[in-house]
Structure formats: structure tokens, C-alpha cells
Design a protein around this motif. Structure first.
Motif, PDB file in Angstrom:
ATOM      1  N   ASN A   1       0.754  -1.191   0.034  1.00  0.00           N
ATOM      2  CA  ASN A   1       0.271   0.052   0.111  1.00  0.00           C
ATOM      3  C   ASN A   1       0.816   1.173   0.074  1.00  0.00           C
ATOM      4  O   ASN A   1       1.450   1.675   1.058  1.00  0.00           O
ATOM      5  CB  ASN A   1      -0.962  -0.033   1.181  1.00  0.00           C
ATOM      6  CG  ASN A   1      -2.023   1.149   1.151  1.00  0.00           C
ATOM      7  OD1 ASN A   1      -1.667   2.020   0.180  1.00  0.00           O
ATOM      8  ND2 ASN A   1      -3.036   1.206   2.173  1.00  0.00           N
ATOM      9  N   LEU A   2       0.970   1.834  -1.140  1.00  0.00           N
ATOM     10  CA  LEU A   2       1.953   3.098  -1.233  1.00  0.00           C
ATOM     11  C   LEU A   2       1.373   4.359  -0.650  1.00  0.00           C
ATOM     12  O   LEU A   2       2.118   5.108  -0.397  1.00  0.00           O
ATOM     13  CB  LEU A   2       2.300   3.176  -2.631  1.00  0.00           C
ATOM     14  CG  LEU A   2       2.823   2.140  -3.544  1.00  0.00           C
ATOM     15  CD1 LEU A   2       2.943   2.596  -5.020  1.00  0.00           C
ATOM     16  CD2 LEU A   2       4.145   1.753  -3.058  1.00  0.00           C
ATOM     17  N   ARG A   3       0.241   4.112  -0.214  1.00  0.00           N
ATOM     18  CA  ARG A   3      -0.533   5.310   0.487  1.00  0.00           C
ATOM     19  C   ARG A   3      -0.221   5.071   2.081  1.00  0.00           C
ATOM     20  O   ARG A   3      -0.771   6.182   2.750  1.00  0.00           O
ATOM     21  CB  ARG A   3      -1.915   5.660   0.238  1.00  0.00           C
ATOM     22  CG  ARG A   3      -2.195   5.693  -1.375  1.00  0.00           C
ATOM     23  CD  ARG A   3      -3.745   5.940  -1.474  1.00  0.00           C
ATOM     24  NE  ARG A   3      -4.128   6.356  -2.863  1.00  0.00           N
ATOM     25  CZ  ARG A   3      -3.886   7.386  -3.531  1.00  0.00           C
ATOM     26  NH1 ARG A   3      -3.558   8.647  -2.750  1.00  0.00           N
ATOM     27  NH2 ARG A   3      -4.090   7.793  -4.681  1.00  0.00           N
ATOM     28  N   ASP A   4       0.489   4.089   2.296  1.00  0.00           N
ATOM     29  CA  ASP A   4       0.594   3.758   3.784  1.00  0.00           C
ATOM     30  C   ASP A   4       1.954   3.224   3.913  1.00  0.00           C
ATOM     31  O   ASP A   4       1.946   2.372   4.878  1.00  0.00           O
ATOM     32  CB  ASP A   4      -0.620   2.607   4.186  1.00  0.00           C
ATOM     33  CG  ASP A   4      -0.727   2.556   5.811  1.00  0.00           C
ATOM     34  OD1 ASP A   4      -0.197   3.645   6.425  1.00  0.00           O
ATOM     35  OD2 ASP A   4      -1.286   1.748   6.381  1.00  0.00           O
ATOM     36  N   LEU A   5       2.737   3.809   3.552  1.00  0.00           N
ATOM     37  CA  LEU A   5       4.149   3.237   3.693  1.00  0.00           C
ATOM     38  C   LEU A   5       4.738   3.474   4.940  1.00  0.00           C
ATOM     39  O   LEU A   5       5.610   2.671   5.291  1.00  0.00           O
ATOM     40  CB  LEU A   5       5.235   4.124   2.718  1.00  0.00           C
ATOM     41  CG  LEU A   5       5.251   3.897   1.227  1.00  0.00           C
ATOM     42  CD1 LEU A   5       6.039   4.637   0.281  1.00  0.00           C
ATOM     43  CD2 LEU A   5       5.381   2.463   0.838  1.00  0.00           C
ATOM     44  N   SER A   6       4.254   4.393   5.852  1.00  0.00           N
ATOM     45  CA  SER A   6       4.588   4.590   7.432  1.00  0.00           C
ATOM     46  C   SER A   6       4.415   3.040   8.039  1.00  0.00           C
ATOM     47  O   SER A   6       5.234   2.662   8.749  1.00  0.00           O
ATOM     48  CB  SER A   6       3.854   5.616   8.098  1.00  0.00           C
ATOM     49  OG  SER A   6       2.515   5.603   8.102  1.00  0.00           O
ATOM     50  N   ARG A   7       3.520   2.457   7.571  1.00  0.00           N
ATOM     51  CA  ARG A   7       3.390   0.937   8.110  1.00  0.00           C
ATOM     52  C   ARG A   7       3.771  -0.020   7.269  1.00  0.00           C
ATOM     53  O   ARG A   7       4.252  -0.867   7.988  1.00  0.00           O
ATOM     54  CB  ARG A   7       1.709   0.783   8.381  1.00  0.00           C
ATOM     55  CG  ARG A   7       1.059   1.638   9.161  1.00  0.00           C
ATOM     56  CD  ARG A   7      -0.443   1.334   9.510  1.00  0.00           C
ATOM     57  NE  ARG A   7      -0.897   2.306  10.479  1.00  0.00           N
ATOM     58  CZ  ARG A   7      -2.347   2.298  10.939  1.00  0.00           C
ATOM     59  NH1 ARG A   7      -3.052   1.330  10.651  1.00  0.00           N
ATOM     60  NH2 ARG A   7      -2.883   3.227  11.714  1.00  0.00           N
TER      61      ARG A   7
ATOM     62  N   VAL B   1      19.012  -2.778   8.584  1.00  0.00           N
ATOM     63  CA  VAL B   1      18.553  -1.602   8.247  1.00  0.00           C
ATOM     64  C   VAL B   1      17.839  -1.400   9.387  1.00  0.00           C
ATOM     65  O   VAL B   1      16.963  -1.818   9.940  1.00  0.00           O
ATOM     66  CB  VAL B   1      17.713  -1.565   6.992  1.00  0.00           C
ATOM     67  CG1 VAL B   1      17.100  -0.223   6.787  1.00  0.00           C
ATOM     68  CG2 VAL B   1      18.252  -2.162   5.785  1.00  0.00           C
ATOM     69  N   ASN B   2      18.082  -0.024   9.875  1.00  0.00           N
ATOM     70  CA  ASN B   2      17.238   0.623  10.805  1.00  0.00           C
ATOM     71  C   ASN B   2      15.794   1.563  10.441  1.00  0.00           C
ATOM     72  O   ASN B   2      15.821   1.620   9.077  1.00  0.00           O
ATOM     73  CB  ASN B   2      18.127   1.326  11.883  1.00  0.00           C
ATOM     74  CG  ASN B   2      18.551   2.611  11.217  1.00  0.00           C
ATOM     75  OD1 ASN B   2      18.146   3.235  10.393  1.00  0.00           O
ATOM     76  ND2 ASN B   2      19.708   2.967  11.770  1.00  0.00           N
ATOM     77  N   GLY B   3      14.950   1.669  11.340  1.00  0.00           N
ATOM     78  CA  GLY B   3      13.910   2.620  10.860  1.00  0.00           C
ATOM     79  C   GLY B   3      14.168   3.758  10.131  1.00  0.00           C
ATOM     80  O   GLY B   3      13.611   3.946   8.695  1.00  0.00           O
ATOM     81  N   PRO B   4      15.152   4.684  10.389  1.00  0.00           N
ATOM     82  CA  PRO B   4      15.207   5.949   9.543  1.00  0.00           C
ATOM     83  C   PRO B   4      15.974   5.499   8.262  1.00  0.00           C
ATOM     84  O   PRO B   4      15.571   6.058   7.244  1.00  0.00           O
ATOM     85  CB  PRO B   4      16.242   6.792  10.452  1.00  0.00           C
ATOM     86  CG  PRO B   4      16.140   6.447  11.783  1.00  0.00           C
ATOM     87  CD  PRO B   4      15.583   4.842  11.731  1.00  0.00           C
ATOM     88  N   GLU B   5      16.750   4.600   8.290  1.00  0.00           N
ATOM     89  CA  GLU B   5      17.367   4.206   7.101  1.00  0.00           C
ATOM     90  C   GLU B   5      16.397   3.518   6.031  1.00  0.00           C
ATOM     91  O   GLU B   5      16.425   3.878   4.814  1.00  0.00           O
ATOM     92  CB  GLU B   5      18.683   3.239   6.970  1.00  0.00           C
ATOM     93  CG  GLU B   5      19.706   3.881   7.827  1.00  0.00           C
ATOM     94  CD  GLU B   5      20.828   2.531   8.272  1.00  0.00           C
ATOM     95  OE1 GLU B   5      22.249   2.970   7.662  1.00  0.00           O
ATOM     96  OE2 GLU B   5      20.513   1.602   8.451  1.00  0.00           O
ATOM     97  N   ALA B   6      15.463   2.932   6.406  1.00  0.00           N
ATOM     98  CA  ALA B   6      14.502   2.320   5.643  1.00  0.00           C
ATOM     99  C   ALA B   6      13.634   3.284   5.208  1.00  0.00           C
ATOM    100  O   ALA B   6      13.228   3.195   4.053  1.00  0.00           O
ATOM    101  CB  ALA B   6      13.700   1.338   6.581  1.00  0.00           C
ATOM    102  N   SER B   7      13.279   4.224   5.785  1.00  0.00           N
ATOM    103  CA  SER B   7      12.367   5.428   5.344  1.00  0.00           C
ATOM    104  C   SER B   7      12.977   6.200   4.433  1.00  0.00           C
ATOM    105  O   SER B   7      12.319   6.552   3.506  1.00  0.00           O
ATOM    106  CB  SER B   7      11.900   6.210   6.715  1.00  0.00           C
ATOM    107  OG  SER B   7      11.178   5.561   7.783  1.00  0.00           O
ATOM    108  N   TYR B   8      14.208   6.285   4.726  1.00  0.00           N
ATOM    109  CA  TYR B   8      15.078   7.159   3.656  1.00  0.00           C
ATOM    110  C   TYR B   8      15.067   6.433   2.359  1.00  0.00           C
ATOM    111  O   TYR B   8      14.920   7.177   1.228  1.00  0.00           O
ATOM    112  CB  TYR B   8      16.299   7.448   4.304  1.00  0.00           C
ATOM    113  CG  TYR B   8      17.362   8.034   3.192  1.00  0.00           C
ATOM    114  CD1 TYR B   8      17.363   9.454   2.992  1.00  0.00           C
ATOM    115  CD2 TYR B   8      18.458   7.407   2.863  1.00  0.00           C
ATOM    116  CE1 TYR B   8      18.271  10.246   2.094  1.00  0.00           C
ATOM    117  CE2 TYR B   8      19.416   7.953   1.898  1.00  0.00           C
ATOM    118  CZ  TYR B   8      19.452   9.384   1.759  1.00  0.00           C
ATOM    119  OH  TYR B   8      20.122  10.089   0.766  1.00  0.00           O
ATOM    120  N   LEU B   9      15.323   4.997   2.385  1.00  0.00           N
ATOM    121  CA  LEU B   9      15.407   4.701   1.027  1.00  0.00           C
ATOM    122  C   LEU B   9      13.911   4.386   0.455  1.00  0.00           C
ATOM    123  O   LEU B   9      13.746   4.542  -0.780  1.00  0.00           O
ATOM    124  CB  LEU B   9      15.962   3.040   1.235  1.00  0.00           C
ATOM    125  CG  LEU B   9      16.158   2.140   0.073  1.00  0.00           C
ATOM    126  CD1 LEU B   9      16.755   2.645  -0.904  1.00  0.00           C
ATOM    127  CD2 LEU B   9      16.225   0.743   0.528  1.00  0.00           C
TER     128      LEU B   9
END
Length: 495
Positions: free
Chosen positions: A313-319, A341-349
């Protein structure tokens, strides 16, 4: 205008009005194309637009362990001929002609100085040096300058939350002839149990003295305060990002987030005392009908097990990102060189990939409703980036952006970035279900080829699977190692 030809205060010259109107019109066209194109998020790309607007001994091929530099140059020359383009200067140098290193008319070569990168001007020089090195090379894909600035910015790249990086430039007189990054990654030592240091972002003219000076600068920086005993690379800045040096397969451009370098680089590495630490393979696959055995395995898995596949779900990437991150870290934890990979790195990618992600090609496999596997395939944006020539704007106009958006619609290639499953669910056939569904979707969407990369040379299962589905190994990348102390180095990484 006044007598000096300047525009008076508070007044706009007619040519400036024309230019401003052209800017507005081009931006409107760009926004319209962004909104019309599926898979490109206008709100994510537009901020980027704003940013843009504001003497060597010969080595035996067996000694190098990779493709001979001369053969690599021949591949490059053949590619240029097929594309009706002139080969880059260093292709001729490898065949005995002009060198990219400026000659001094018989004078003694000037001393190579390696200096740490400091302010904005030197950062710009560091980022733009490859433009000089790869001029005329049709296989090189110019990265977007704004993206490279963010990657090197401590405020944006989460690697800097725990890692250290020092950038260096090599100069001969007033000429820049090389660059490199020294990298200290404490998480690698924590999870791999080896205190290795790294180098990355290496670019250099065909000159051993320059390359050695760059590597010595990295070694000196890494060795301070009782540092590591081995230097590995190129890794920029971890194995979860771009890493490896191309040693075989120089006749085609790299796919998205894969490196590229001139054919003489392996020779420089050997001359500077580096040896192979690990090879990474890239497989090329023509997207035709999926193999029958793959479809049969997928059908059996869906029939006999409580498994299903859904789109991310590209509209809910935070989850969605944490779900994929947990599977990725668990599936890769025993791989050579792997760092979670940690949380910030995964979000950055995810933010970097979000503009081009297609939901049909980003899949999650579930067992009894719980995420247990994932597959991530992305369009090969490098095909479009070559049209943009590394910049979204030129002369104050978003010309690169317009070229990029038009080229995005003509992308024919894909890259399989990741495929993994939790160990307890690997015998359920989830990998077959994910691959079969993505394969059908890719063919339906008009893609013609895909690259599976990168795969560790000793990952027998994945390499065998690539061969079974009809892929061919077409590129080899190498991570090199060199001891930083006189004692024999330990085996790089955990096997």
C-alpha cells in the motif's frame, strides 16, 4: 536599462520577461506530466526541482581475477559503435592512445596532493568530478546532483546518525584527478564481529600514483585511534546501498542503484595491493512467458498452504516499510557483510524509491494474514536519468525534468531489488508465488527485461534459481580488501 546596460531597479527587461514566461510554461508542462504518469509522485519530485533551480604496470588477467581492462575497453568500444557514438577518452588510453590525465609536455609529473573536503565549493567539486572522468562514455549514467547532495548531507542521510565519513579530493596542480570517501561503520563491527573500515565513492584517472595517494589518505584516517585492521570497498556507505566495483560486463549501462566504472579500475586496485574479498553477480532476464515449473509451484503453494500475496500500500508506507524491514533484516542476517537496516534508513530508502514504485511490482506474501515474505522490483530509472544528463534544470529552465519525464514513459527494463522470506516459511512456496505474480504483471505492463542484482557469488540457491528461469550472468562486481597493518588480514566479514 542604464548607460552601463544594467536593468534599472524595480524594472524587468523584456528578455527576462520572456525567460520567466518560458519557465512558468515548462513547469506547468512538467507538473502536468507528473500528474499524468502513474508511478511518479509529483509532490515528491517537485521539491527536487526547486533545489535544482535555486604510468602503470600491466597486470595478468588471472592475477586480477576479473575481466582484463583491455577486453573491458573493447566491450565499451563495441557498445559505442553500435550506438553510433564516439568512445570515451579512457577507452583509447586502454588501447594505447590518449590518456585522460593531462600531459605536461615532457615535464616531470606534478605531485599529487590529497585534501579533505570542507565547504560547499569542494562538495560541488567532489560531486561533479565524475562528469570530467566519464565525459563521452555512453554507459555512464549521470546521477541527479540534488540527490547526491542530499546523500552527502548529514541532515538528510540517516547513516550519519551512527557512522562517520570523510571525503577527499586528489589534485595535481590545480587539476582534480580523483576522489574517495573514508567510511567508519560501527554497526558493521557490531553485527559482523570484524572491525573493518571502508572506502567508497572512489573515482580516479588512470594513474597508480593518484589511486595510491587516495587509498593512503583513507588508511590514515581509518587508522587513527587504534582503528580497523582491514579496509574493504567500494562501499557507499553500507552494503544496503551502492557497493562493489564492476570487473566484468562493461558493454552496457548499469541498472538503477548499481555502480559503474572504467575498465582500468581493477588494474589500479591490484597495483595498490587490493585483493578480492567477495564477488557480487548480476543476472539479466528477458521477460517472456514465465517458466511452466514456476507457475506450477505457485499454483501448488496457493492451493496447499494458507498463503496469499498482496500489493504494498503506497499510501500507507509508514506502516508498510517496517513490515518489509523486519523481513529483510531477518532474511539477510546471515549473509556476508550484512548490516541490519534501521527505521530511519528504511524510510530514507523508501522516500528515494517512492516516485518510481509501481504497486504491481512491490508485493508482500502473507501466511495466515501475517507478512512473511516480500518482493521489490523497480523500473530501471537509469534509462530516464541518462536523458536528464544529471540535472533537472539548465539555464534556469527545467529542461532536464521534461526530458526525464518523457523518458520515464519509455523505460523497458526492471531491477529486482529484493526477494526474501522468513526462515520458518521458506518451504511454503511463497517465493514462487511472488515471482510468478510479478512476472505476469511486468509483461502485462510492457517491460522487456529485468536484472536480478546483486547476488552473492556463493548464494547457491538464488544463483541456481536465476539459471533455472533462463537468466544469464552478465555483470560481476567486486568488493576488495587490503590490510591496514603488517600482520596478515583476517577473512573479511562473516561467511
Amino acid at each position: 536599462m542604464d548607460e552601463d546596460g544594467d536593468v534599472g531597479e524595480g524594472r524587468i527587461a523584456p528578455e527576462q520577461v520572456d525567460r520567466r514566461d518560458a519557465q512558468v510554461e515548462l513547469f506547468a508542462d512538467a507538473r502536468e506530466e507528473l500528474g499524468a504518469h502513474e508511478g511518479v509522485d509529483a509532490e515528491l519530485v517537485e521539491p527536487a526541482v526547486r533545489v535544482e533551480l535555486s604510468g602503470v604496470r600491466a597486470q595478468d588477467p588471472g592475477e586480477q581475477g576479473g575481466e582484463d581492462a583491455g577486453e573491458g575497453a573493447q566491450d565499451l568500444v563495441r557498445f559505442c559503435g553500435a550506438a553510433r557514438l564516439s568512445p570515451p577518452p579512457y577507452a583509447g588510453a586502454l588501447r594505447g592512445y590518449a590518456s585522460p590525465v593531462r600531459q605536461n609536455n615532457g615535464e616531470q609529473p606534478r605531485t599529487v596532493r590529497v585534501v579533505p573536503v570542507g565547504g560547499h565549493k569542494e562538495i560541488t567539486e567532489f560531486i561533479r568530478f565524475p562528469r570530467f572522468l566519464y565525459r563521452g562514455d555512453p554507459c555512464w549514467v549521470p546521477p541527479l546532483e540534488w540527490e547526491r547532495r542530499r546523500f552527502l548531507d548529514r541532515r538528510h542521510n540517516p547513516f550519519f546518525q551512527y557512522g562517520e565519513v570523510c571525503l577527499f579530493l586528489a589534485r595535481r596542480g590545480t587539476e582534480t584527478v580523483g576522489r574517495i570517501a573514508a567510511v567508519r561503520n560501527p554497526r558493521y563491527a557490531e553485527f559482523q564481529g570484524e572491525p573493518h573500515g571502508f572506502f567508497g565513492l572512489f573515482e580516479c584517472v588512470d594513474d597508480v600514483t593518484t589511486a595510491q595517494a587516495l587509498f593512503d589518505a583513507v588508511a590514515g584516517w581509518l587508522s587513527r585511534s587504534g582503528g580497523p585492521d582491514t579496509m574493504l570497498g567500494p562501499v557507499s556507505f553500507s552494503t544496503n546501498d551502492e557497493c562493489g566495483m564492476l570487473v566484468s560486463g562493461f558493454g552496457s549501462p548499469p541498472t538503477v542503484m548499481m555502480p559503474y566504472n572504467p575498465p582500468y579500475y581493477p588494474r589500479l586496485m591490484a597495483a595498490c595491493g587490493f585483493t578480492k574479498a567477495k564477488d557480487l553477480w548480476a543476472w539479466c532476464l528477458d521477460i517472456t512467458d514465465p517458466p511452466r515449473f514456476l507457475l506450477e509451484q505457485a499454483d501448488r503453494a496457493l492451493r496447499e498452504n494458507t498463503v496469499n500475496v498482496r500489493q504494498v500500500n503506497l499510501r500507507d508506507l509508514s506502516r508498510e516499510v517496517p513490515r518489509i524491514m523486519d523481513i529483510y533484516n531477518a532474511a539477510w542476517e546471515r549473509n556476508w557483510g550484512s548490516v541490519p537496516v534501521n527505521g530511519p534508513e528504511a524510510s530514507y530508502l523508501a522516500a528515494r524509491l517512492r516516485p518510481v514504485l509501481r504497486p504491481e511490482l512491490a508485493l508482500i506474501g502473507e501466511v495466515a494474514g501475517v507478512p512473511a515474505a516480500f518482493l521489490l522490483v523497480v523500473p530501471d530509472v537509469n534509462e530516464a536519468l541518462m536523458a536528464a544528463r544529471g540535472r533537472l534544470s539548465g539555464c534556469g529552465l527545467p529542461l532536464g525534468l521534461v526530458r526525464l519525464l518523457r523518458a520515464v514513459r519509455r523505460i523497458e527494463g526492471l531491477r529486482l531489488l529484493g526477494l526474501g522470506a522468513l526462515e520458518e516459511h521458506r518451504r511454503l512456496g511463497l517465493d514462487a508465488v511472488l515471482c510468478a505474480q510479478a512476472w505476469r504483471a511486468a509483461r502485462r505492463m510492457g517491460y522487456r527485461r529485468a536484472e536480478i542484482s546483486w547476488v552473492l557469488e556463493d548464494n547457491i540457491k538464488v544463483n541456481r534459481m536465476a539459471e533455472m528461469v533462463g537468466a544469464r550472468r552478465h555483470k560481476v562486481y567486486r568488493i576488495y580488501g587490503r590490510p591496514l597493518v603488517s600482520r596478515p588480514p583476517r577473512t573479511p566479514g562473516r561467511w
